[in-house]
Enzyme design. Structure first.
Site, short mmCIF file in Angstrom:
data_model
loop_
_atom_site.label_atom_id
_atom_site.label_comp_id
_atom_site.label_asym_id
_atom_site.label_seq_id
_atom_site.Cartn_x
_atom_site.Cartn_y
_atom_site.Cartn_z
N ASP A 91 0.85 -1.18 0.00
CA ASP A 91 0.00 0.00 0.00
C ASP A 91 0.89 1.24 0.00
O ASP A 91 2.10 1.14 0.20
CB ASP A 91 -1.00 -0.01 1.16
CG ASP A 91 -0.35 0.13 2.53
OD1 ASP A 91 0.84 -0.24 2.67
OD2 ASP A 91 -1.04 0.57 3.46
N TYR A 122 2.96 4.75 0.69
CA TYR A 122 3.61 5.38 1.84
C TYR A 122 2.58 6.25 2.56
O TYR A 122 1.74 6.90 1.93
CB TYR A 122 4.78 6.25 1.39
CG TYR A 122 5.93 5.51 0.76
CD1 TYR A 122 6.61 4.51 1.45
CD2 TYR A 122 6.37 5.84 -0.52
CE1 TYR A 122 7.69 3.86 0.88
CE2 TYR A 122 7.45 5.18 -1.11
CZ TYR A 122 8.10 4.19 -0.40
OH TYR A 122 9.17 3.55 -0.98
N PHE A 130 6.86 2.14 -4.19
CA PHE A 130 8.25 2.39 -3.80
C PHE A 130 8.76 3.79 -4.17
O PHE A 130 9.81 4.21 -3.69
CB PHE A 130 9.21 1.32 -4.37
CG PHE A 130 8.98 -0.04 -3.81
CD1 PHE A 130 9.35 -0.35 -2.51
CD2 PHE A 130 8.38 -1.03 -4.58
CE1 PHE A 130 9.12 -1.62 -1.98
CE2 PHE A 130 8.15 -2.30 -4.05
CZ PHE A 130 8.52 -2.60 -2.76
N HIS A 149 11.19 -9.29 0.76
CA HIS A 149 10.91 -7.86 0.60
C HIS A 149 12.18 -7.05 0.86
O HIS A 149 13.00 -7.43 1.69
CB HIS A 149 9.81 -7.44 1.58
CG HIS A 149 9.20 -6.12 1.26
ND1 HIS A 149 9.74 -4.94 1.71
CD2 HIS A 149 8.11 -5.79 0.53
CE1 HIS A 149 9.00 -3.93 1.27
NE2 HIS A 149 8.00 -4.42 0.55
#
Length: 232
Positions: free
Chosen positions: A64, A66, A77, A186
């Site tokens: 989701d 920031y 990202f 991740h």
């Protein structure tokens, strides 16, 4: 919410007519009216805006947006120019340096990737201020699953970078033999050392694209050096 007006509209338009999407739309509109929500409402569909379906070469799947002020602008990202590079993106840059020799830039603005065919898609497209995962389960997952299904149906080579367990749950949706699926932990500081570092996904993606006669991605994000940035 901004509209989708390119070739993503055809596969996604049927979602707009479904009951879940009406509930989602109403919920998101209510949230933007009463709370601080990221990204700005006009940026919700930027992943689709910058990377038309017919141009997708690579999918990078985030969770989701920031949730700090000024960061999110609709690409997973990526952060707006002038915003500090978040830790996960710092680790992505470190892997790019080790993998392809890219220098680590002074910004986290990834529009260059999106414009080359890297779909920077989150599974959830909105979030409350300072509340990670606060819009999980309101309907976005069904919508972004439809986008992933549309990609899976494309009759051309596409690379999927699935980082972390939530992204890897989508692997069962991907059964196109023309596509390459890459998985790794991740890139967050909590898990990057478990195998994200050294995964070499960026060189593997480019080797796959080149072997299929497709222009590889220029992964180098350049320093901004105070230059004015255009999103158009």
């Amino acid at each position: 919410m901004a509209a989708i007006d390119n070739d993503w509209l055809e596969p996604l338009s049927k979602e707009f007519a479904k009951p879940y999407y009406r509930k989602l739309y109403d919920k998101v509109r209510e949230e933007y009216t009463n709370r601080v929500i990221f990204p700005p409402s006009g940026d919700i569909f930027n992943a689709f805006k910058y990377t038309p379906l017919s141009k997708v070469k690579v999918l990078i799947l985030g969770q989701d947006p920031y949730h700090e002020y000024g960061q999110a602008h609709g690409l997973c990202f990526s952060v707006q120019p002038g915003i500090e590079i978040p830790p996960s993106l710092e680790n992505i840059y470190k892997e790019l340096k080790d993998d392809l020799g890219c220098y680590i830039p002074d910004n986290g603005y990834l529009v260059k990737w999106a414009k080359q065919g890297v779909l920077l898609l989150n599974t959830v497209l909105t979030v409350r201020d300072h509340q990670a995962n606060s819009h999980r389960g309101i309907g976005w997952e069904e919508f972004t699953d439809a986008a992933i299904s549309a990609l899976n149906e494309q009759d051309r080579p596409i690379v999927y970078m699935l980082w972390g367990k939530p992204a890897q749950t989508k692997k069962s949706m991907l059964d196109n033999p023309k596509h390459l699926i890459l998985t790794a932990p991740h890139p967050s500081p909590l898990s990057a050392y478990r195998g994200f570092f050294g995964c070499r996904h960026f060189s593997k993606a480019n080797e796959f694209l080149k072997s299929n006669g497709i222009e590889p991605i220029d992964w180098q994000i350049e320093n901004l050096r105070g230059e004015e940035v255009s999103e158009h």
